[in-house]
Design a protein around this motif. Structure first.
Motif, PDB file in Angstrom:
ATOM      1  N   GLU A  46      25.844 -20.800  52.919  1.00  0.00           N
ATOM      2  CA  GLU A  46      25.045 -22.000  53.532  1.00  0.00           C
ATOM      3  C   GLU A  46      23.896 -21.683  52.974  1.00  0.00           C
ATOM      4  O   GLU A  46      22.824 -22.837  52.969  1.00  0.00           O
ATOM      5  N   THR A  47      23.386 -20.517  52.317  1.00  0.00           N
ATOM      6  CA  THR A  47      22.078 -20.209  51.930  1.00  0.00           C
ATOM      7  C   THR A  47      21.767 -20.174  50.411  1.00  0.00           C
ATOM      8  O   THR A  47      22.430 -19.399  50.053  1.00  0.00           O
ATOM      9  N   PRO A  48      21.291 -21.381  49.768  1.00  0.00           N
ATOM     10  CA  PRO A  48      20.834 -20.816  48.431  1.00  0.00           C
ATOM     11  C   PRO A  48      20.216 -19.386  48.191  1.00  0.00           C
ATOM     12  O   PRO A  48      19.256 -19.219  48.907  1.00  0.00           O
ATOM     13  N   GLY A  49      20.591 -18.825  47.282  1.00  0.00           N
ATOM     14  CA  GLY A  49      20.000 -17.420  46.806  1.00  0.00           C
ATOM     15  C   GLY A  49      20.535 -16.140  47.980  1.00  0.00           C
ATOM     16  O   GLY A  49      19.717 -14.976  48.006  1.00  0.00           O
ATOM     17  N   ALA A  50      21.560 -16.326  48.494  1.00  0.00           N
ATOM     18  CA  ALA A  50      22.073 -15.296  49.369  1.00  0.00           C
ATOM     19  C   ALA A  50      22.447 -14.177  48.446  1.00  0.00           C
ATOM     20  O   ALA A  50      22.645 -13.933  47.239  1.00  0.00           O
ATOM     21  N   PRO A  51      22.502 -12.919  49.181  1.00  0.00           N
ATOM     22  CA  PRO A  51      22.890 -11.689  48.335  1.00  0.00           C
ATOM     23  C   PRO A  51      24.059 -11.853  47.319  1.00  0.00           C
ATOM     24  O   PRO A  51      25.026 -12.236  47.488  1.00  0.00           O
ATOM     25  N   GLY A  52      23.634 -11.287  46.236  1.00  0.00           N
ATOM     26  CA  GLY A  52      24.483 -11.303  45.071  1.00  0.00           C
ATOM     27  C   GLY A  52      23.732 -10.805  43.962  1.00  0.00           C
ATOM     28  O   GLY A  52      23.091  -9.604  43.988  1.00  0.00           O
ATOM     29  N   SER A  53      23.709 -11.142  42.699  1.00  0.00           N
ATOM     30  CA  SER A  53      23.109 -10.649  41.617  1.00  0.00           C
ATOM     31  C   SER A  53      21.665 -11.036  41.691  1.00  0.00           C
ATOM     32  O   SER A  53      21.434 -12.406  41.545  1.00  0.00           O
ATOM     33  N   ARG A  54      20.806 -10.143  41.742  1.00  0.00           N
ATOM     34  CA  ARG A  54      19.384 -10.429  42.123  1.00  0.00           C
ATOM     35  C   ARG A  54      18.633 -10.723  40.897  1.00  0.00           C
ATOM     36  O   ARG A  54      18.527 -10.102  39.828  1.00  0.00           O
ATOM     37  N   PRO A  55      18.018 -12.118  40.765  1.00  0.00           N
ATOM     38  CA  PRO A  55      17.332 -12.486  39.557  1.00  0.00           C
ATOM     39  C   PRO A  55      15.932 -11.619  39.717  1.00  0.00           C
ATOM     40  O   PRO A  55      15.578 -11.256  40.791  1.00  0.00           O
ATOM     41  N   LYS A  56      15.009 -11.919  38.735  1.00  0.00           N
ATOM     42  CA  LYS A  56      13.830 -11.217  38.918  1.00  0.00           C
ATOM     43  C   LYS A  56      12.867 -12.000  39.725  1.00  0.00           C
ATOM     44  O   LYS A  56      13.094 -13.044  40.136  1.00  0.00           O
ATOM     45  N   ALA A  57      11.975 -11.263  40.242  1.00  0.00           N
ATOM     46  CA  ALA A  57      11.061 -11.905  41.264  1.00  0.00           C
ATOM     47  C   ALA A  57       9.763 -11.117  41.227  1.00  0.00           C
ATOM     48  O   ALA A  57       9.594  -9.950  40.969  1.00  0.00           O
ATOM     49  N   PRO A  58       8.627 -11.631  41.645  1.00  0.00           N
ATOM     50  CA  PRO A  58       7.594 -10.952  41.812  1.00  0.00           C
ATOM     51  C   PRO A  58       7.353 -10.005  42.677  1.00  0.00           C
ATOM     52  O   PRO A  58       8.104 -10.010  43.577  1.00  0.00           O
ATOM     53  N   ARG A 303      11.829  -1.576  49.944  1.00  0.00           N
ATOM     54  CA  ARG A 303      11.592  -2.631  51.000  1.00  0.00           C
ATOM     55  C   ARG A 303      10.901  -3.611  50.474  1.00  0.00           C
ATOM     56  O   ARG A 303      10.038  -3.942  51.178  1.00  0.00           O
ATOM     57  N   GLN A 304      11.355  -4.404  49.556  1.00  0.00           N
ATOM     58  CA  GLN A 304      11.114  -5.604  49.184  1.00  0.00           C
ATOM     59  C   GLN A 304      12.558  -6.703  49.471  1.00  0.00           C
ATOM     60  O   GLN A 304      13.413  -6.084  49.671  1.00  0.00           O
ATOM     61  N   PRO A 305      12.082  -7.776  49.521  1.00  0.00           N
ATOM     62  CA  PRO A 305      13.298  -8.905  49.953  1.00  0.00           C
ATOM     63  C   PRO A 305      14.238  -8.727  48.791  1.00  0.00           C
ATOM     64  O   PRO A 305      13.839  -8.744  47.731  1.00  0.00           O
ATOM     65  N   TYR A 306      15.544  -8.479  49.264  1.00  0.00           N
ATOM     66  CA  TYR A 306      16.477  -8.447  48.035  1.00  0.00           C
ATOM     67  C   TYR A 306      16.950  -9.789  47.651  1.00  0.00           C
ATOM     68  O   TYR A 306      17.166  -9.979  46.587  1.00  0.00           O
ATOM     69  N   VAL A 307      16.939 -11.027  48.589  1.00  0.00           N
ATOM     70  CA  VAL A 307      17.618 -12.496  48.506  1.00  0.00           C
ATOM     71  C   VAL A 307      16.510 -13.017  47.742  1.00  0.00           C
ATOM     72  O   VAL A 307      15.220 -13.116  48.298  1.00  0.00           O
ATOM     73  N   VAL A 308      16.673 -13.623  46.410  1.00  0.00           N
ATOM     74  CA  VAL A 308      15.701 -14.455  45.730  1.00  0.00           C
ATOM     75  C   VAL A 308      16.324 -15.772  45.722  1.00  0.00           C
ATOM     76  O   VAL A 308      17.346 -15.943  45.105  1.00  0.00           O
ATOM     77  N   PRO A 309      15.872 -16.629  46.329  1.00  0.00           N
ATOM     78  CA  PRO A 309      16.510 -17.883  46.700  1.00  0.00           C
ATOM     79  C   PRO A 309      16.226 -18.837  45.260  1.00  0.00           C
ATOM     80  O   PRO A 309      15.493 -18.514  44.712  1.00  0.00           O
ATOM     81  N   LYS A 310      17.169 -19.684  45.141  1.00  0.00           N
ATOM     82  CA  LYS A 310      17.037 -20.695  44.059  1.00  0.00           C
ATOM     83  C   LYS A 310      16.554 -22.061  44.697  1.00  0.00           C
ATOM     84  O   LYS A 310      17.013 -22.640  45.537  1.00  0.00           O
ATOM     85  N   PRO A 311      15.591 -22.546  44.124  1.00  0.00           N
ATOM     86  CA  PRO A 311      15.165 -24.144  44.415  1.00  0.00           C
ATOM     87  C   PRO A 311      16.365 -25.207  44.189  1.00  0.00           C
ATOM     88  O   PRO A 311      16.960 -25.175  43.644  1.00  0.00           O
ATOM     89  N   GLU A 312      16.055 -26.206  45.454  1.00  0.00           N
ATOM     90  CA  GLU A 312      16.813 -27.329  45.604  1.00  0.00           C
ATOM     91  C   GLU A 312      15.808 -28.552  45.437  1.00  0.00           C
ATOM     92  O   GLU A 312      14.901 -28.638  46.064  1.00  0.00           O
ATOM     93  N   ARG A 313      16.739 -29.779  44.850  1.00  0.00           N
ATOM     94  CA  ARG A 313      15.786 -30.767  45.162  1.00  0.00           C
ATOM     95  C   ARG A 313      16.158 -31.541  46.473  1.00  0.00           C
ATOM     96  O   ARG A 313      17.168 -31.265  46.944  1.00  0.00           O
TER      97      ARG A 313
END
Length: 313
Positions: A46-58, A303-313
């Motif tokens: 249901e959620t873009p960017g749910a737990p999986g292979s974690r992309p890079k994030a600030p 203790r940083q967010p693990y989930v990095v969401p993907k943008p959607e139009r």
């Protein structure tokens, strides 16, 4: 590389629910207010960017967290109607302090759970997004590339209203934050345009405000709607589990643009400013930073967010 504190729990995905609606009556959910306030995890489907292979994030490290501290990443698109295009707002860190949930018995007999939280964007110690680059055809023919940043100009406030009904709970969340759009640099047809060090919108971006007397002034308004079915995962948007947020914004006129006596305010205002710009942001699952043992799959080891969401139009 960052790793989750534990593997995701793998709960069964909830079926898609009906469009959330307000004012529905029925028996209140027997779940406790504390459980409702925390919210369940949104299922991966249901959620873009749910737990999986974690992309890079600030970086998104919360300094001096409390037991109510949350952090999350958010990203998405904002249309620029005048330029017939869309700008990608990069993955940004948001840090929040959750307020105490309050039970509200309404005159119509409905039971609501209300919660107000406050927080801020954070990038390299500043309340802003990371810089991002957008390219458009200005006035329909001149390719223009600009480096932009959204700077927070006041409190970021999250107000959640959960209608407690049986067999599900219907959530509506408003996020309000004043944001100024700053132009760091620009090129027109590949030629640098010296916008100067203080080129920005004269006032914050402005959304239609459903409660202008309670929330005066110019600010962005995003709305998220969700449904929490008993015993299953959430669908749509819930603060703690994330999801889509939408809104509309007017880009104000620009000021302070140009150097050496050259005033570029009118040029940028004519090219970019105007109403009717649709915004769609995707928030990822939050990390409960201050708890002793974070929920599985929601936080990295530091203790940083693990989930990095993907943008959607």
């Amino acid at each position: 590389p960052a790793r989750p504190s534990a593997a995701p729990s793998g709960r069964t995905t909830a079926p898609a629910g009906r469009e959330p609606a307000r004012g529905t009556t029925g028996a209140p959910d027997p779940a406790s207010p504390a459980e409702i306030g925390k919210g369940p995890r949104v299922a991966a489907e249901e959620t873009p960017g749910a737990p999986g292979s974690r992309p890079k994030a600030p970086p998104c490290v919360t300094e001096k967290p409390t037991s109510t501290s949350l952090s999350a990443y958010i990203t998405g698109y904002s249309n620029v109607r005048k330029l017939d295009g869309a700008s990608l707002i990069p993955v940004s860190c948001v840090q929040l302090e959750q307020g105490e949930p309050v039970i509200d018995f309404r005159p119509d007999g409905t039971l609501h759970l209300l919660q107000r939280s406050e927080g801020s964007l954070l990038h390299q110690g500043r309340k802003q997004t990371p810089p991002f680059t957008s390219t458009f055809l200005t006035f329909g023919f001149a390719p223009t590339t600009a480096t932009l940043v959204l700077e927070q100009a006041g409190p970021l406030v999250v107000e959640s209203d959960v209608l407690l009904v049986f067999p599900d709970n219907i959530a509506e969340t408003y996020i309000r934050v004043p944001l100024v759009l700053r132009v760091l640099d620009a090129k027109v047809n590949g030629t640098p345009l010296d916008v100067g060090p203080d080129c920005r919108t004269a006032t914050p971006l402005a959304s239609p405000e459903p409660q202008p007397a309670k929330y005066p002034g110019d600010h962005l308004v995003l709305l998220g709607k969700g449904q929490l079915l008993n015993g299953t995962d959430a669908t749509g948007y819930v603060l703690t589990s994330g999801g889509p947020l939408t809104g509309e914004v007017t880009v104000p006129a620009f000021k302070g643009c140009g150097t050496g006596g050259e005033n570029l305010d009118r040029l940028l205002t004519a090219a970019i400013s105007g109403p009717g710009n649709h915004v769609r942001q995707i928030q990822g699952q939050t990390c409960a930073v201050g708890v002793e043992v974070p929920t599985e799959g929601q936080c990295t080891e530091d203790r940083q967010p693990y989930v990095v969401p993907k943008p959607e139009r």
